[in-house]
Structures are given as structure tokens and as C-alpha cells.
Design an enzyme around this catalytic site. Structure first.
Site, mmCIF file in Angstrom:
data_model
loop_
_atom_site.group_PDB
_atom_site.id
_atom_site.type_symbol
_atom_site.label_atom_id
_atom_site.label_comp_id
_atom_site.label_asym_id
_atom_site.label_seq_id
_atom_site.Cartn_x
_atom_site.Cartn_y
_atom_site.Cartn_z
ATOM 1 N N ALA A 224 74.476 59.789 23.204
ATOM 2 C CA ALA A 224 73.854 60.626 24.446
ATOM 3 C C ALA A 224 74.330 59.953 25.656
ATOM 4 O O ALA A 224 74.224 58.707 25.632
ATOM 5 C CB ALA A 224 72.433 60.607 24.382
ATOM 6 N N PRO A 225 74.830 60.630 26.880
ATOM 7 C CA PRO A 225 74.424 62.134 26.998
ATOM 8 C C PRO A 225 75.477 62.918 26.445
ATOM 9 O O PRO A 225 75.754 64.259 26.464
ATOM 10 C CB PRO A 225 74.134 62.269 28.321
ATOM 11 N N ASP B 3 68.633 56.490 13.980
ATOM 12 C CA ASP B 3 68.667 55.056 14.047
ATOM 13 C C ASP B 3 70.235 54.618 13.460
ATOM 14 O O ASP B 3 69.995 54.598 12.370
ATOM 15 C CB ASP B 3 67.702 54.229 13.660
ATOM 16 N N ASP C 99 79.252 52.306 21.162
ATOM 17 C CA ASP C 99 78.848 52.110 22.453
ATOM 18 C C ASP C 99 77.280 52.023 22.573
ATOM 19 O O ASP C 99 76.454 52.649 22.713
ATOM 20 C CB ASP C 99 79.126 53.472 23.118
ATOM 21 N N CYS D 122 78.402 48.445 28.723
ATOM 22 C CA CYS D 122 78.337 48.766 30.108
ATOM 23 C C CYS D 122 77.512 47.728 30.706
ATOM 24 O O CYS D 122 77.061 47.878 31.773
ATOM 25 C CB CYS D 122 77.913 49.991 30.895
#
Length: 416
Positions: free
Chosen positions: A246-247, A292, A311, A364
Site C-alpha cells: 500500500a498504497p 502479515d 519495501d 524511505c
């Protein structure tokens, strides 16, 4: 001004800024775009300038005020910085807002702001004397960035207080970059093509004003984030996993690059719905599962993946200008918790990767504990893993600047 103060106060009490703003916008559906944008900009700007308002307020307050009034005063100081020529109007509007929120404190609000204005020439010296205010980040954050990036720490912190850029990704299945650029320019939108399918706008715009967005020709995605799918480089016919999807921006980008069998995992059911909405707009298809990703028994069918995009959840320190509440909510001890969660995820996902397959580890974050330290630990603990260099280097730390946010990429190959 009061609505922006409510958002700031909510963060000061531990709330999520984006969620609070979305609830507020839903409760005021009749707001025009200009009002919605003004509330958002004022709240985000105030929170980006962590510490600066308090460096001024502590000169006039002997004890912390009620949280909402504290937020209102911070918002007022931000507006005074933005519009010094409207100082008296800003003070009057702030006092009126205080009268609505907490009438008994409007006199205090008026006194603090008028005293602050009388000493306006001293604000800079007060801010410069306070390390957190000077760099607009918590002290522990400053210490980490200085240690991890001794040559670039000042520019990283400075980027964290700026408005973020707005980049578009052209959907190569529905449009050509040149055609999209021409369409945007014809609509009076200033931009520049950066590289590949990436277009950088001179100024952020609501997506409703973007030609081709509703039709799926373009998507909003940071230029740095767009590197993930390109580095993973899926090939036609491969089985690919987007483990924390997501997203759905990176999910969609992978599908735009090649005809693949893609599975997208997301723990939050509501966020999983956003993946579906994004794919539907772009005319793309993937298998979306709510699970999960580290609990393989709940979702994996035993068929190995050729490529995996990991990610992973992180501190988001590389995108703090987009989510400035992070400065107020994160604590130094949180980083070890993120690192443990990241290790648990990639260790589990490694079992699902086919021999000869590729995993791209992405955060990030700009904190080394979540990035290079994770790569080194993983390689020590997995004899069947080897680093697949990126541009000749073992990994890639993308630092935030005017064109993109901060990201970390490490590409791993499972030995055949």
C-alpha cells in the site's frame, strides 16, 4: 487558522496528521479546494518547523498552555513568518480563533503575540540559540543524521523543512512521455521531464487538475520512489511479490514495466483497498492479499517468486517533509524497533525467493541502522545471499533534495 491548530494539537497529543486531516476534510466536504489546501498547508508548514515556534514562545510563556492554544500559537507564528505584512490581521484572527476555542485564554493569546511582534527582531537569535529550532528536528534526530552522513547532514535536515516536490509517473501502457508533457504544458502546467517516465512539476497541484490522471495516463509518485521498480527490473512471465504494497504506487509501476504475475501484500485492509483503487484507475491487475508478510503460513502457497520488492516499514525519516508529524511522534528508541521488524520481514521473505532470484530491500529512511547496517547483518546471516551492486556500489542511499525524497536501496541475489 483554528482548523490548522486542531491538526497541530492532535499531533502534539500523539495523533497521525494525515488521518486527522482526512477525517476533517470528510467532515467539511463543502470546503472549496482553496480552503482545504490552506488548512493543510498551514498545518504541515507549522509542523515542519519543529522547535522554531517554541523557541519564540518560551520567551513569553512561564508554563505550557492548553494543547489547543499551544497549537494555535504555533500556527500563528508560522503565519506571521509567511505573511509579515499582515501581522495585525494574523493576530486578530488568532485571537478570534482563541475566543471560539477557549474564550478565557484569548487575552493571553493576544498578549503573547503582541509582545512577540514587539520583539520580532530577536526571533532569529532565539532560534539560532536552540539546536532543535535551528535545524527544525529533535536533538536525537540531528545526532543520528550527523553521525550517519557527516558530509551531508545539514542539507538533509534542511530538506526536511522544505515543501516536497511533486513528480508524476507516466503509465507507459497508456501514454508516451512526450504526449503527456505536451498535454500538461497545453494546460498551463510548468514542468520538466526528469528521466525515463518521470515528470517533475514546478508547483504541486490537486490531481483533479492533472490532464490524464483520471484516465490512468499518469500517477503521482516521488521521483526517488520510482527507482524501486526500475532497480528490481521485472521481466515478462516472472512471478513477483510486492511485500508491503500500500498504497500501490510501486505495485502499479512494476505492472507497467512488464507482463508479470504479481502478488501484493498489505497488512491493513483499508490500505489494501487503496491498492485496488489505484490499479483499477490504471487498468492493471494483481492478486491483492491482506496478510502479515512475515507470517508465511497465512498467505504463501509455496510457489517461489522470481523477484521480491521488500519495501519495509521504517522511520520514514527520508520523507519527513511529506509527513512532518514524524518529527513530533518518533523517538530515538523507535529506530531499533523498526530495525528488528525489518530483519524479521526480510528473513521470512527470503524463504519465498527462488534460487537465482532477486530481492530489492527498500526503505524511505536516511538512518544507517535501518539501511546499510541491515544489509551487512543480512549478508552475515545468509550464506546463500550475495549483494547485486547498484551502479557499481553495494547499495544506494538516495538523500532528499529538491527533486526527490530520501530512499535506501539494496539489491540481493539468492545463489543458485
Amino acid at each position: 487558522m483554528l482548523r490548522a491548530a486542531e491538526l497541530v494539537a492532535g499531533v502534539m497529543e500523539g495523533g497521525n496528521l494525515t488521518d486527522a486531516f482526512e477525517r476533517m476534510a470528510a467532515d467539511h466536504a463543502a470546503w472549496p479546494d482553496a480552503t482545504r489546501g490552506a488548512v493543510r498547508d498551514l498545518a504541515w508548514s507549522t509542523l515542519r518547523d519543529y522547535g522554531t515556534g517554541d523557541a519564540v514562545l518560551q520567551q513569553f510563556l512561564h508554563s505550557p498552555p492548553a494543547v489547543l492554544i499551544h497549537g494555535l500559537l504555533l500556527v500563528a507564528l508560522t503565519r506571521l513568518e509567511q505573511r509579515p505584512e499582515q501581522a495585525h490581521t494574523v493576530v486578530d484572527q488568532t485571537v478570534q480563533a482563541a475566543a471560539v476555542a477557549m474564550p478565557g485564554l484569548k487575552g493571553m493569546v493576544n498578549g503573547v503575540l503582541r509582545n512577540a511582534l514587539r520583539q520580532r527582531q530577536l526571533w532569529t537569535s532565539w532560534v539560532e540559540a536552540d539546536e532543535e529550532a535551528r535545524h527544525t528536528h529533535p536533538r536525537w534526530w540531528i545526532t543520528r543524521v550527523r553521525a550517519d552522513h557527516p558530509e551531508h547532514w545539514r542539507s538533509i535536515l534542511e530538506a526536511g523543512r522544505q515543501r516536497p516536490p511533486m513528480a508524476l509517473r507516466v503509465n507507459r501502457r497508456r501514454a508516451e512521455v512526450d504526449a503527456v508533457v505536451a498535454e500538461l504544458e497545453a494546460a498551463g502546467i510548468a514542468l520538466r521531464a526528469v528521466s525515463g517516465q518521470t515528470v517533475l512539476l514546478a508547483q504541486p497541484l490537486p490531481v483533479a487538475r492533472l490532464p490524464g490522471f483520471a484516465e490512468g495516463r499518469v500517477s503521482v509518485q516521488d521521483a526517488g520512489a520510482q527507482r524501486a521498480a526500475l532497480l528490481l527490473a521485472p521481466q515478462a512471465g516472472e512471478r513477483v511479490l510486492d511485500a508491503c504494497a500500500a498504497p500501490g504506487g510501486k505495485t502499479a509501476h512494476l505492472l507497467e514495466l512488464a507482463d508479470i504475475e504479481l502478488s501484493a501484500l498489505e497488512l491493513d485492509p483499508l490500505r489494501a483497498q487503496r491498492i485496488r483503487a489505484n490499479l483499477d484507475r490504471l487498468g492493471l491487475e494483481a492478486r491483492i492479499q491482506v496478510a502479515d508478510c512475515a507470517r508465511l503460513e497465512t498467505w504463501w502457497d509455496g510457489r517461489p517468486f522470481d523477484r521480491i520488492l521488500a519495501d519495509v516499514p521504517c522511520s520514514a525519516s527520508g520523507v519527513v517533509r511529506r509527513h512532518p508529524d514524524i518529527k513530533w511522534l518518533r523517538r530515538d528508541e523507535d529506530i531499533a524497533g523498526f530495525a528488528a521488524q525489518q530483519a524479521r520481514i526480510v528473513d521470512a521473505l527470503w524463504h519465498t525467493l527462488a534460487p537465482g532470484g532477486t530481492m530489492l530491500y527498500v526503505t524511505c529512511s536516511v538512518f544507517g541502522q535501518e539501511n546499510a547496517a541491515q544489509l551487512a547483518a543480512f549478508l552475515r546471516h545468509h550464506a546463500d545471499a550475495e549483494s547485486d551492486p547498484i551502479d557499481g556500489f553495494p547499495d544506494c542511499q538516495l538523500l532528499p533534495d529538491a527533486d526527490h525524497d530520501g530512499f535506501y536501496f539494496a539489491r540481493l541475489r539468492k545463489k543458485a
